[in-house]
Design an enzyme around this catalytic site. Structure first.
Site, PDB file in Angstrom:
ATOM      1  N   GLU A 263     -54.217  19.952  21.288  1.00 33.50           N
ATOM      2  CA  GLU A 263     -53.713  18.582  21.200  1.00 33.50           C
ATOM      3  C   GLU A 263     -53.125  18.165  22.535  1.00 33.50           C
ATOM      4  O   GLU A 263     -52.529  18.999  23.232  1.00 33.50           O
ATOM      5  CB  GLU A 263     -52.658  18.479  20.089  1.00 33.50           C
ATOM      6  CG  GLU A 263     -53.208  18.702  18.690  1.00 33.50           C
ATOM      7  CD  GLU A 263     -52.162  18.497  17.593  1.00 33.50           C
ATOM      8  OE1 GLU A 263     -51.020  18.108  17.913  1.00 33.50           O
ATOM      9  OE2 GLU A 263     -52.484  18.732  16.424  1.00 33.50           O
ATOM     10  N   HIS A 281     -51.978  13.678  14.386  1.00 32.14           N
ATOM     11  CA  HIS A 281     -50.696  14.361  14.152  1.00 32.14           C
ATOM     12  C   HIS A 281     -49.631  13.355  13.685  1.00 32.14           C
ATOM     13  O   HIS A 281     -48.587  13.170  14.307  1.00 32.14           O
ATOM     14  CB  HIS A 281     -50.218  15.072  15.416  1.00 32.14           C
ATOM     15  CG  HIS A 281     -49.347  16.263  15.118  1.00 32.14           C
ATOM     16  ND1 HIS A 281     -49.395  17.426  15.842  1.00 32.14           N
ATOM     17  CD2 HIS A 281     -48.383  16.468  14.173  1.00 32.14           C
ATOM     18  CE1 HIS A 281     -48.519  18.295  15.360  1.00 32.14           C
ATOM     19  NE2 HIS A 281     -47.892  17.727  14.348  1.00 32.14           N
ATOM     20  N   GLY A 283     -48.083  13.528  10.681  1.00 29.72           N
ATOM     21  CA  GLY A 283     -47.336  14.073   9.547  1.00 29.72           C
ATOM     22  C   GLY A 283     -45.910  13.587   9.452  1.00 29.72           C
ATOM     23  O   GLY A 283     -45.394  13.318   8.366  1.00 29.72           O
TER      24      GLY A 283
END
Length: 530
Positions: A263, A281, A283
């Site tokens: 990432e 990403h 979350g």
């Protein structure tokens, strides 16, 4: 002087205000974390560093942080902090593991719905002016079996939400007990059983040596045909190349990934596959979660800098504010006991055993142990603290053990430190009186009652007349005032000790004068941080 904190990433103004309201001097520089050279120039001015993911707290940066005491990460992941370097430097690393739990769990559930009903692809098709109703045939979640790998904080919330969706939940987690599994309403299974039965698999474990590629090519081949896989935990838990092949073959019906092995992910084997949902990403990307972790890290750092309370630390035992109030004198006692032995011992220490008796045995033993080891290590390295001491002791091969026991003796509780070197063994015990002051109560098995002072003098000798007179006379001749004088002996005529609390540093000339009397076996000036 008030502690000083640098915020080098974007935190909310409310978090900044928490520091200010607590009396902490704070510099809010939300873009500084991206400028590693500038950050390295100024980091030495701060006691605390509050960050998100943009700031990289590398070993090189930490080495320049001479005043730094704590790094606080607003969020759960601390891959951007060199925790080993921080520990060696004596810097506590904190995170906020609970602030984004619900948000991350909800994202996993959302991703499960998205892949089950092909929502992103159907949305793109509809936006393009198509009406491909028959193309997007999904599956229900009701009645399906969800396999949860990792049923901890976030995984546990996913289990709860899935049960609300009328899914059957099976969980693989070595740390999940049968009783806890029953309370959660899930079935605890081994990994192979989960792979064989699950219609959906969601991962909620950290990335470690044991979890890396837990869904390997081999394990993916064991899954039920038509399974759908969701990863909102950590990149690297799934072999992405192997998963891409299983998706292309149709063995895996779909996947939803929020995290990737590399990432930022600009390319990945999963990208471009029609049955894969990907997010960057996200979350923890809700307003509520971002605010929660920012406020939480500010409170945790302020608590530590002002009261010594340690919460959610990754490299030292946590101590609540309530524990800090009660344990403060006992932590200080443990440090004094270690310091006493450390100052007396010149050769390498091979073993340390710490005995916790009575009320001491009911406290946070990890914190007491760190304090005792720090006291020992500070004799040779004054910069050692409770964070770095266990790391240094481990590097030196010191074996550390503990013993707990019910109250045994006249005291409600005490701590005893025993050490062994290649040449000798030493022991010292102490307790905390009702006035909150630590006391030494036993040295080398000889009972005493000695208040701990900043400057002390320890001697050993045969139990013969003239010891008190020699000590008093020689210290008087050198204008050293005695605040407290404690004597002890094993048996009449046997080994005896004296421990004096004096008003100033004991000059080497005093030691020389005492040695000239030939009355003393050992003479050692001591100092303690009281």
């Amino acid at each position: 002087m008030a502690p000083k904190v640098l915020i080098s990433d974007s935190l909310s103004e409310a978090a900044v205000q928490i520091f200010r309201d607590r009396g902490i001097d704070v510099d809010f520089e939300p873009t500084l974390g991206k400028d590693k050279e500038k950050l390295a120039e100024v980091i030495g001015n701060y006691d605390g560093l509050a960050i998100r993911s943009a700031t990289k707290a590398t070993a090189a940066l930490i080495e320049k942080a001479d005043n730094l005491k704590v790094i606080g990460r607003a969020g759960i992941g601390t891959d951007n902090v060199d925790k080993e370097a921080a520990s060696k430097k004596g810097v506590i690393v904190m995170n906020t593991p609970f602030g984004n739990m619900i948000t991350t769990a909800e994202h996993a559930i959302a991703m499960m719905f998205a892949v089950a009903r092909q929502i992103p692809e159907a949305s793109a098709s509809t936006h393009a002016g198509k009406w491909e109703k028959s193309k997007f045939m999904g599956v229900e979640l009701t009645g399906k079996t969800l396999g949860v790998i990792g049923a901890g904080n976030i995984g546990g919330i996913v289990c709860d939400r899935a049960r609300g969706l009328k899914m059957k939940v099976v969980a693989f987690d070595p740390y999940l007990g049968e009783e806890k599994a029953d309370k959660m309403g899930v079935e605890k299974v081994e990994l192979d059983e989960l792979l064989k039965r699950a219609d959906f698999i969601t991962l909620h474990v950290p990335l470690t040596d044991s979890t890396r590629n837990i869904l390997s090519a081999e394990n993916l081949a064991k899954t039920k045909k038509g399974v759908r896989i969701i990863n909102c935990a950590r990149g690297g838990l799934v072999d992405e190349v192997a998963l891409a092949e299983q998706l292309k073959s149709g063995h895996v019906a779909g996947a939803a990934f929020d995290v990737f092995s590399q990432e930022p992910a600009t390319e990945n084997p999963l990208f471009g596959l029609p049955n894969v949902v990907c997010t960057p990403h996200l979350g923890a990307a809700t307003t509520e979660a971002q605010e929660n972790v920012a406020l939480q890290v500010a409170e945790q750092m302020a608590d530590y800098l002002l009261t010594g309370a340690v919460s959610n630390a990754l490299n030292t035992p946590s101590i609540t504010a309530e524990e800090a109030k009660v344990m403060g004198p006992w932590v200080k006692l443990a440090e004094h006991l270690g310091s006493f032995i450390g100052q007396l011992t010149d050769e390498p220490i091979e073993e340390v055993n710490i005995t916790y008796d009575g009320v001491a045995s009911e406290m946070n033993l990890s914190a007491l142990e760190c304090a005792a080891i720090a006291g020992i290590m500070q004799a040779s390295n004054p910069d050692v603290n409770m964070v770095s001491a266990p790391v240094i002791a481990k590097e030196r091969g010191v074996q550390i053990s503990k013993t707990t026991q019910d109250a045994a003796g006249v005291f409600d509780g005490y701590i005893k430190v025993d050490i062994k070197t290649a040449k000798r063994a030493r022991s010292i015990a102490g307790t905390v009186f009702s006035d909150g002051k630590p006391r030494f109560i036993q040295i080398k098995g000889i009972n005493i009652d000695a208040e701990v002072g900043e400057h002390m003098l320890y001697t050993t000798n045969d139990d013969v007349p003239g010891i008190i007179g020699a000590l008093g006379r020689i210290l008087g001749e050198h204008e050293v005032n005695i605040a407290n004088f404690t004597l002890g002996r094993a048996v009449t005529g046997g080994e005896a000790i004296a421990l004096l609390y004096v008003d100033g540093v004991v000059d080497p000339k005093v030691v020389e004068a005492l040695q000239a009397t030939n009355l003393f076996k050992q003479i050692k000036p001591l100092s303690f941080d009281v």
